[in-house]
Design a protein around this motif. Sequence first.
Motif, short mmCIF file in Angstrom:
data_model
loop_
_atom_site.label_atom_id
_atom_site.label_comp_id
_atom_site.label_asym_id
_atom_site.label_seq_id
_atom_site.Cartn_x
_atom_site.Cartn_y
_atom_site.Cartn_z
N TYR A 9 0.66 -1.31 0.06
CA TYR A 9 -0.13 0.00 0.09
C TYR A 9 0.77 1.20 -0.05
CZ TYR A 9 -4.57 -1.88 0.45
OH TYR A 9 -5.80 -2.76 0.17
N ARG A 10 1.88 1.38 0.88
CA ARG A 10 2.92 2.39 0.71
C ARG A 10 3.34 2.63 -0.75
NH1 ARG A 10 8.06 3.85 0.64
NH2 ARG A 10 8.95 1.58 0.17
N ASP A 36 -1.97 -2.98 -3.85
CA ASP A 36 -3.22 -3.78 -3.02
C ASP A 36 -2.61 -5.14 -2.72
OD1 ASP A 36 -4.47 -5.36 -5.14
OD2 ASP A 36 -4.95 -3.61 -5.78
#
Length: 287
Positions: A160-161, A165
């Motif tokens: 996510y960073r 996903d």
Amino acid sequence: MSVVIWSDGRLYSPDEAVVTGVDHGLTVGDGVFETCAVYGGTAFALSRHLQRLRRSALGIGLAEPDLHAVREGVRAVLAAAGPDTGRLRITLTGGVGPLGSNRLPPEDQHQSLLVLAGPAVPSPVSRVVRVPWVRNERSAVAGLKTTSYAENVVAVAEAYRRGADEAVLANTVGELCEGTASNVFLERAGELVTPPLSSGCLAGITRELLLEWAAQEGLPVREAAPGELRYEVLDEVADGSAQLMMSGSIRNVSPVVSLDGAEVTAGPVSLEAQRLFQKRLADDLDP
């Protein structure tokens, strides 16, 4: 919408205490779980998920789970949940236990069983990244769906960073293995190939159904031979000579459209597999 919780014969709201602070699932992750998609108030493939819950529980040494009680909890939360419910979560732990890893004697154990229903926002496509961490195919819990999920939390947080996903992992011998909460399929030469269970990946229910349904429909989807899929095959996805697809209980069958932040193309067999899965899902919610 809110999450509905059931345990020990009654419903709870999310702000009510359900388990004790010395529950062995909380202190050392001594538990197993299942996640099902929910369609129109029905949990998808519930019977298969309960079979796997039992396998996982026995695999880590828990006593035989009471599947009748699980079904009672499923009925209760789905009856109480709203029409937008998309996810069912079943968690079974060792119950009250010591602060260390050892369990109470079997005659003193009382398992904790929780069933939850809540929202889910599935996406028809997946965006994935490669990460430096690996699955241990020789782990004592390889292939079991346990609540010891910290390494997945770390890996998906990194995904996510980086704007994705899901993260895709190798195993300790450099084979393509799985995502943090999904199975992986590589498309090349006109077929979809997924790592074998010997790689250490979870025996995903969506993976299992797709292999079965594809065989029935003549779609070229198969399990790889041990060692056939090296982690380096992801370089072929990056250069466009192969494609990637993920599968899981909430994402279902989901072609990959981004790898490591770069756009990639969904493969034709992947797209056909997605259509096939959605068609068969609509025909039978407990296949």
